[in-house]
Design a protein around this motif. Structure first.
Motif, PDB file in Angstrom:
ATOM      1  N   GLU A   1       6.001  85.673 -53.615  1.00  0.00           N
ATOM      2  CA  GLU A   1       6.560  87.023 -52.892  1.00  0.00           C
ATOM      3  C   GLU A   1       5.569  87.104 -51.680  1.00  0.00           C
ATOM      4  N   PHE A   2       4.420  86.377 -51.904  1.00  0.00           N
ATOM      5  CA  PHE A   2       3.431  86.766 -50.411  1.00  0.00           C
ATOM      6  C   PHE A   2       3.853  85.848 -49.365  1.00  0.00           C
ATOM      7  N   LEU A   3       4.369  84.660 -49.816  1.00  0.00           N
ATOM      8  CA  LEU A   3       5.001  83.624 -48.651  1.00  0.00           C
ATOM      9  C   LEU A   3       6.065  84.247 -48.082  1.00  0.00           C
TER      10      LEU A   3
ATOM     11  N   GLU B   1      -8.901  86.582 -39.606  1.00  0.00           N
ATOM     12  CA  GLU B   1      -8.314  87.746 -40.393  1.00  0.00           C
ATOM     13  C   GLU B   1      -7.161  87.145 -41.269  1.00  0.00           C
ATOM     14  N   ILE B   2      -6.555  86.638 -40.753  1.00  0.00           N
ATOM     15  CA  ILE B   2      -5.305  85.772 -41.694  1.00  0.00           C
ATOM     16  C   ILE B   2      -5.708  85.108 -42.512  1.00  0.00           C
TER      17      ILE B   2
ATOM     18  N   VAL C   1       4.892  88.654 -46.861  1.00  0.00           N
ATOM     19  CA  VAL C   1       3.742  88.712 -46.108  1.00  0.00           C
ATOM     20  C   VAL C   1       3.583  87.818 -45.058  1.00  0.00           C
ATOM     21  N   ALA C   2       3.281  86.303 -45.422  1.00  0.00           N
ATOM     22  CA  ALA C   2       2.875  85.057 -44.494  1.00  0.00           C
ATOM     23  C   ALA C   2       4.250  85.145 -43.583  1.00  0.00           C
TER      24      ALA C   2
ATOM     25  N   ASP D   1       2.803  89.848 -36.285  1.00  0.00           N
ATOM     26  CA  ASP D   1       2.751  90.790 -37.085  1.00  0.00           C
ATOM     27  C   ASP D   1       3.732  90.357 -38.541  1.00  0.00           C
ATOM     28  N   ILE D   2       4.659  89.257 -38.087  1.00  0.00           N
ATOM     29  CA  ILE D   2       5.678  88.950 -39.085  1.00  0.00           C
ATOM     30  C   ILE D   2       5.330  87.414 -39.468  1.00  0.00           C
ATOM     31  N   PHE D   3       4.343  86.776 -38.946  1.00  0.00           N
ATOM     32  CA  PHE D   3       4.302  85.172 -39.238  1.00  0.00           C
ATOM     33  C   PHE D   3       2.954  84.836 -39.235  1.00  0.00           C
TER      34      PHE D   3
END
Ligand code: SF4
Ligand code: SF4
Ligand code: FES
Length: 246
Positions: free
Chosen positions: A189-191, A108-109, A194-195, A163-165
């Motif tokens: 921004e994604f890194l 999923e990730i 989100v990631a 949920d955070i990494f």
């Protein structure tokens, strides 16, 4: 004939117990051979996942005497066999049965990561890259998705903060894309948001267990952190951003 005893986890996420099996050993035997011998000769109900038996598919990950390893790459004669060998499933993911875990969260990730974007997608010209750029990215592409690094990362394992990494495996997937010389996607921004690259505190536990010996932290995560720091925390860039803000 020499024998070895294995204490193997049986059960699922809700309940389980250890079952003891003793098998005869042979020259060059690995833990996965012992599991197969048990399935063949003593207990066909014992579940494990495997595919290549050559340390290349990443399916047979487990914890052997508490250490995350590939069962097909762990020779019995490298372990202290005067004591039973303890074999348990990966702790970070829910157990389906015995040594088989549900690792679907990882897929999923993977689907969330923005893919490679070329400057001119429609171009018929051959794509050219410097050999040194190919080699740099090639290290990350050796990943066999065994998820041993995901299993030891304390953010996922002990704190259960999926949920955070995204975890180390996906940090190097992101590093492979970010360091691709023809990629033009901006994932800063994604890194960060989100990631969760900032959450990693560079303990290097992931690097220590990687069977492909990928330098996950030094070559992947630290350069990603530096990129994010350059974009968000460089005072000159911050000033320019502020000046551009209407
Ligand atoms: S270095 Fe980062 S990604 Fe690797 S195990 Fe430690 S916290 Fe997790
Ligand atoms: S980076 Fe290494 S430990 Fe992590 S999934 Fe890939 S091969 Fe396995
Ligand atoms: S069976 Fe493929 S890595 Fe072990």
């Amino acid at each position: 004939m020499a024998t070895v005893t294995l204490n193997i986890f049986r059960g699922n996420q809700e309940k389980g117990y250890f079952q003891s099996y003793t098998v005869e050993t042979f020259e060059g035997m690995v833990v996965l051979d012992a599991i197969h011998k048990i399935q063949r000769e003593q207990d066909a109900s014992l579940a494990c996942r495997w595919n290549c038996k050559a340390a290349k598919c990443g399916s047979c990950s487990a914890e052997i005497n508490g250490k995350p390893r590939l069962m097909c790459k762990t020779r019995i004669d490298s372990l202290p066999i005067e004591e039973p060998i303890i074999v348990t499933p990966l702790k970070t993911f829910p157990v389906i049965k015995d040594l088989v875990c549900d690792v679907s969260w990882n897929y999923e990730i993977a689907r969330k990561i923005p893919p490679l974007k070329l400057a001119d997608e429609g171009s018929k010209e051959p794509l050219r890259m410097m050999q040194e750029d190919v080699e740099r990215v090639q290290e990350f592409r050796k990943c066999i998705e065994c998820f041993l690094c995901q299993n030891v990362c304390h953010i996922l394992r002990d704190h259960q903060r999926k949920d955070i990494f995204f975890g180390p495996r996906f940090m190097i997937k992101l590093a492979a894309l970010e360091m691709h010389p023809l990629d033009v996607e901006d994932r800063s921004e994604f890194l960060k948001e989100v990631a969760g690259v900032g959450v990693c505190n560079i303990t290097k536990c992931c690097t220590e267990v990687c069977p492909e010996e990928i330098h996950i932290t030094d070559n992947g995560i630290i350069p990603l952190k530096e990129r994010v720091a350059d974009v968000y925390f460089d005072p000159i860039r911050g000033l320019l951003r502020w000046l551009k803000t209407p």
